[in-house]
Design a protein around this motif. Structure first.
Motif, mmCIF file in Angstrom:
data_model
loop_
_atom_site.group_PDB
_atom_site.id
_atom_site.type_symbol
_atom_site.label_atom_id
_atom_site.label_comp_id
_atom_site.label_asym_id
_atom_site.label_seq_id
_atom_site.Cartn_x
_atom_site.Cartn_y
_atom_site.Cartn_z
ATOM 1 N N LYS A 22 34.130 -4.895 18.751
ATOM 2 C CA LYS A 22 34.357 -3.701 17.920
ATOM 3 C C LYS A 22 34.892 -2.522 18.735
ATOM 4 C CE LYS A 22 30.569 -4.931 14.760
ATOM 5 N NZ LYS A 22 29.242 -4.536 14.236
ATOM 6 N N LEU A 23 34.771 -2.608 20.056
ATOM 7 C CA LEU A 23 35.145 -1.479 20.899
ATOM 8 C C LEU A 23 36.618 -1.081 20.800
ATOM 9 C CD1 LEU A 23 33.038 -2.028 24.147
ATOM 10 C CD2 LEU A 23 32.748 -0.250 22.420
ATOM 11 N N GLU A 31 38.661 -1.050 18.241
ATOM 12 C CA GLU A 31 38.848 -0.229 17.043
ATOM 13 C C GLU A 31 38.122 1.106 17.172
ATOM 14 O OE1 GLU A 31 38.150 1.749 13.438
ATOM 15 O OE2 GLU A 31 36.538 0.629 14.404
ATOM 16 N N LEU A 32 36.918 1.085 17.750
ATOM 17 C CA LEU A 32 36.163 2.329 17.934
ATOM 18 C C LEU A 32 36.877 3.249 18.923
ATOM 19 C CD1 LEU A 32 32.512 0.932 18.114
ATOM 20 C CD2 LEU A 32 33.617 2.088 16.180
ATOM 21 N N ARG A 71 39.787 4.890 17.136
ATOM 22 C CA ARG A 71 39.304 5.966 16.269
ATOM 23 C C ARG A 71 38.949 7.205 17.104
ATOM 24 N NH1 ARG A 71 33.653 5.191 13.454
ATOM 25 N NH2 ARG A 71 34.512 3.099 13.155
ATOM 26 N N THR A 72 38.318 6.996 18.237
ATOM 27 C CA THR A 72 37.937 8.123 19.094
ATOM 28 C C THR A 72 39.160 8.873 19.588
ATOM 29 O OG1 THR A 72 35.945 6.921 19.799
ATOM 30 C CG2 THR A 72 36.645 8.770 21.157
ATOM 31 N N PRO A 99 27.636 11.269 19.127
ATOM 32 C CA PRO A 99 27.908 10.921 17.732
ATOM 33 C C PRO A 99 27.527 11.982 16.707
ATOM 34 C CG PRO A 99 25.923 9.820 18.480
ATOM 35 C CD PRO A 99 26.473 10.542 19.671
ATOM 36 N N VAL A 154 32.081 10.937 19.267
ATOM 37 C CA VAL A 154 32.328 9.528 19.555
ATOM 38 C C VAL A 154 31.382 8.708 18.683
ATOM 39 C CG1 VAL A 154 33.096 9.912 21.928
ATOM 40 C CG2 VAL A 154 30.686 9.506 21.478
ATOM 41 N N PRO A 155 31.777 7.515 18.282
ATOM 42 C CA PRO A 155 30.925 6.708 17.413
ATOM 43 C C PRO A 155 29.591 6.365 18.063
ATOM 44 C CG PRO A 155 33.170 5.854 17.448
ATOM 45 C CD PRO A 155 33.085 6.877 18.529
ATOM 46 N N VAL A 204 26.983 3.956 19.272
ATOM 47 C CA VAL A 204 26.970 2.561 19.709
ATOM 48 C C VAL A 204 25.768 2.341 20.611
ATOM 49 C CG1 VAL A 204 29.470 2.191 19.558
ATOM 50 C CG2 VAL A 204 28.489 3.120 21.666
ATOM 51 N N TYR A 227 27.220 0.724 25.835
ATOM 52 C CA TYR A 227 28.650 0.772 25.528
ATOM 53 C C TYR A 227 29.197 2.191 25.487
ATOM 54 C CZ TYR A 227 27.283 -3.797 23.522
ATOM 55 O OH TYR A 227 26.757 -5.045 23.313
ATOM 56 N N LEU A 276 33.397 4.829 25.514
ATOM 57 C CA LEU A 276 33.954 5.672 24.461
ATOM 58 C C LEU A 276 33.891 7.156 24.809
ATOM 59 C CD1 LEU A 276 32.473 3.878 21.307
ATOM 60 C CD2 LEU A 276 34.752 3.588 22.301
#
Length: 351
Positions: A187-188, A190-191, A194-195, A295, A307-308, A310, A314, A318
Motif C-alpha cells: 500500500k505504500l 499509493e500512500l 497521495r502524500t 496523520p 501523512v497517512p 500507518v 512504516y 512517508l
C-alpha cells in the motif's frame, strides 16, 4: 539549461515507484535470500556503519533491529578503525554498511576489518558494483536508479524500504515477508503518491523563507526522520537546523525555542508519537512555532504536514516526503539551487 530544483523534484516524485520496484519478486526475492542467510547465521548483535543521509537510514534500522529482532544494535565510528587503527572483536556480529554510492573508502575498510575478524558482513547500496558491495560477504541493491540531485532523497527512502524488508525477513526466519506484511507494504506506493500530492510543504516555504534557524524533533522510529530533515535543510538552503530526539530536546535545548525558531515535530500515530505529546506541550509553553508531521492535528502545533496513518514502522517512509518537499521549496524561495549545493559532491570519500 535546466531550471533550479528540477532534478531534486524529479527524484522526490519517483519515490512511490521505487517502493513498488523493491516489492517486485526479483528484488524482494533477492532481499529474502540475504535475510535467510542472516537468520541462519544467528548473529548476536548488529553493527551499522554509514555516513550522512545513510547514517539516518542505519539509525532507523538500528531501532528496527532492537525492537523487532531483540538484538543489540549500534552505529560504528569508522574513524576508530580507519584513523586510530582499532580492531574490535566482531566475530559474533552482523556488520552492515549502508551507502548510496558504496564508494566511501572508510566504510569499505570497516567491512573489510569486520570480515577478517569473523563477522558476517552486508552492504546495502544503490550500486551493486561498488567497492562496498565487493568487500562485503552479502549485498542488497536498493534499486533506486540514477539520482539527479546531489542531496539524496529517493536513495534514502529506498534504503529505509530495503532495510525494513530485510529485518522483517530475518524475523520471519526464512527470509520471506509474511503475507500480511507484504500486503501492508504494497500500500505504500499509493500512500506515498497521495502524500506527495499535498501542496502544504510548498506553502510553508514562503512562511519560513527568512528563518534564521530551525529545530527538528521526533522519537523512536521518527527520530531518524528528524535528523534527515535537518540535514536536507542544511544541504539545500544552508539553513542551520538542529535535530534532537524529543527526550533530548527537553534536557536543555528547549531553552532556545521561541516564536522565532520554527520546530518541525514528527508526531505519528504510534508510541513514539504519543511520547511526543509532552514535548509539544512544553514547546507550546515556550510559544514555539511548531509544525507537526503526522496523520492529524495535535495540540500545540500551528500547522500540519499531513501523512497517512500507518504502522509506526512504516511512517518514516512517508513522513520524510513532505519534509523533502519543504527543503526543496525553501531552497528555491531563498534563491538557492538544491540540485547542486555549493561545495558538495554526490560521493564523499572520507578516509
Amino acid at each position: 539549461m535546466a531550471q533550479r530544483g528540477t532534478g531534486m523534484a524529479a527524484d522526490i516524485a519517483e519515490q512511490p515507484e521505487v517502493y513498488a520496484t523493491l516489492l517486485e519478486p526479483a528484488h524482494a526475492g533477492a532481499i529474502a535470500q540475504v535475510a535467510k542467510v542472516i537468520a541462519e547465521r544467528r548473529p548476536q548483535h548488529v553493527v551499522f556503519t554509514a555516513r550522512g543521509t545513510s547514517d539516518h537510514a542505519a539509525l532507523y534500522a538500528a531501532y528496527l533491529t532492537e525492537i523487532r529482532l531483540g538484538l543489540p544494535a549500534g552505529l560504528a565510528s569508522p574513524s576508530a578503525i580507519t584513523v586510530f587503527g582499532a580492531r574490535p572483536d566482531l566475530s559474533h556480529a552482523l556488520v552492515i554498511g549502508v551507502s548510496q554510492s558504496g564508494g566511501s573508502p572508510d566504510l569499505a575498510e570497516v567491512l573489510r576489518v569486520a570480515r577478517e575478524s569473523g563477522a558476517l558482513t552486508l552492504a546495502v547500496t544503490n550500486n551493486p558494483e561498488s567497492v562496498l558491495a565487493q568487500t562485503a560477504e552479502l549485498s542488497v541493491d536498493v534499486a533506486a536508479g540514477h539520482e539527479r540531485a546531489v542531496a539524496a532523497t529517493k536513495t534514502y527512502t529506498a534504503e529505509l524500504m530495503a532495510l525494513l524488508m530485510l529485518i522483517e525477513g530475518v524475523r520471519a526466519g526464512d527470509g520471506v515477508l509474511p503475507a500480511d506484511e507484504h500486503a501492508a507494504l504494497a500500500k505504500l506506493p499509493e500512500l506515498a503518491t497521495r502524500t506527495l500530492a499535498d501542496s502544504t510543504a510548498s506553502e510553508l516555504a514562503a512562511r519560513y523563507r527568512f528563518a534564521a534557524r530551525m529545530v527538528t524533533t521526533g522519537r523512536g522510529y521518527a527520530y531518524p526522520s528528524a535528523r534527515e530533515a535537518a540535514l536536507k535543510l542544511m544541504e539545500t538552503s544552508y539553513l542551520p537546523a538542529l535535530a534532537f530526539s524529543g527526550a533530548d530536546l527537553l534536557h536543555g535545548p528547549l531553552a532556545m525555542t521561541d516564536p522565532d525558531v520554527p520546530v518541525l515535530a514528527m508526531v505519528g500515530a504510534g508510541l513514539g508519537g504519543q511520547a511526543m505529546r509532552e514535548v509539544l506541550a512544553r514547546l507550546d509553553e515556550r510559544r514555539a512555532d511548531v509544525v507537526a508531521v503526522g496523520p492529524e492535528a495535535v495540540p500545540g502545533a500551528k500547522a500540519l504536514l499531513n501523512v497517512p496513518a500507518v504502522d509506526e514502522r512504516y511512517a518514516p517512509l512517508l513522513e520524510i516526503l513532505p519534509l523533502q518537499q519543504l527543503a526543496l521549496s525553501l531552497a528555491l524561495a531563498r534563491g538557492e539551487d538544491p540540485d547542486a549545493p555549493r561545495g558538495l559532491k554526490k560521493v564523499t570519500a572520507t578516509l
